[in-house]
Write an enzyme that holds these catalytic residues in place. Structure first.
Site, PDB file in Angstrom:
ATOM      1  N   CYS A  81       0.830  -1.202   0.000  1.00 64.68           N
ATOM      2  CA  CYS A  81       0.000   0.000   0.000  1.00 64.68           C
ATOM      3  C   CYS A  81       0.871   1.262   0.000  1.00 64.68           C
ATOM      4  CB  CYS A  81      -0.997  -0.040   1.159  1.00 64.68           C
ATOM      5  SG  CYS A  81      -2.339   1.175   0.962  1.00 64.68           S
ATOM      6  N   HIS A 190      -3.961  -4.708  -0.188  1.00 65.88           N
ATOM      7  CA  HIS A 190      -3.598  -5.250   1.123  1.00 65.88           C
ATOM      8  C   HIS A 190      -3.715  -6.776   1.097  1.00 65.88           C
ATOM      9  CE1 HIS A 190      -3.326  -1.565   3.570  1.00 65.88           C
ATOM     10  NE2 HIS A 190      -4.216  -1.081   2.719  1.00 65.88           N
ATOM     11  N   GLU A 192      -2.927  -8.827   3.365  1.00 63.12           N
ATOM     12  CA  GLU A 192      -3.361  -9.318   4.678  1.00 63.12           C
ATOM     13  C   GLU A 192      -4.867  -9.207   4.871  1.00 63.12           C
ATOM     14  OE1 GLU A 192      -2.854  -4.907   5.329  1.00 63.12           O
ATOM     15  OE2 GLU A 192      -1.915  -6.460   4.097  1.00 63.12           O
TER      16      GLU A 192
END
Length: 212
Positions: A81, A190, A192
């Protein structure tokens, strides 16, 4: 056991990134601002959220701009990011901010009047979107082309070298969703927060030898 350092400069989704890395079997995951620990790590992750001006101010204050140049050159390195945007030359956010400059190119604002097919698009670009794989790369292993990942960003990357763009996204306009060169890989989305495909990308990063 390998060590993965998650660089802590006060701006990032550090807990969720670290937990996701542990979930995919990363070994020892250290969230750290200790340059010695980062230098000794086998792999390095460089996350980031928020305004690039604040991020770059902290990165430079801590000397992490030089540290990132150093550690990303000889081991697997993943920018996420704003951590990806910080690797570019310059961002037009906050009236212009000089960045680390590992990848040529600029970070641009999507604009207040972003639209497609006559429909106005909200900025920031927030939510799930497809990523087309422009080039085969070890981090795309077992991830289908046009898989969906989770994005949150108002600024996008205009790459200076098209051959470094390994993943592309589209939101009103085309943008670089992933960049790579040597042992460096960076994503606008992202991983995650991107469920199965995001975890697969992190698992691929853990298995990657840094060669491409």
């Amino acid at each position: 056991m390998q060590t993965v350092a998650v660089i802590d400069y006060g701006m990032g989704n550090l807990h969720s990134v670290a937990k996701a890395l542990e979930h995919v079997g990363a070994g020892r995951v250290l969230v750290t601002s200790d340059a010695k620990v980062i230098r000794e790590a086998d792999r390095v992750v460089f996350p980031g959220v928020g305004a690039i001006r604040d991020c770059m101010a902290e990165i430079k204050r801590l000397g992490f701009d030089e540290l990132v140049r150093e550690v990303s050159a000889d081991r697997p390195f993943l920018g996420i990011c704003v951590g990806m945007q910080a690797l570019l030359e310059r961002s037009e956010e906050n009236d212009g901010v000089d960045c680390i400059g590992l990848f040529p190119g600029q970070v641009r604002f999507f604009g207040k009047d972003l639209a497609e097919d006559g429909e106005r698009l909200k900025v920031p670009h927030m939510g799930w979107n497809q990523v087309s794989q422009a080039v085969k790369h070890p981090l795309w292993h077992d991830i289908p082309d046009d898989a969906r990942f989770y994005f949150v960003h108002s600024y996008y990357i205009e790459a200076g070298k098209p051959q470094q763009v390994v993943g592309r996204g589209h939101y009103g306009k085309d943008f670089a969703a992933a960049l790579a060169e040597g042992s460096r890989f960076a994503v606008q989305f992202h991983p995650e927060k991107s469920h199965t495909h995001g975890l697969q990308l992190l698992q691929n990063f853990i298995a990657w030898d840094g060669r491409w």
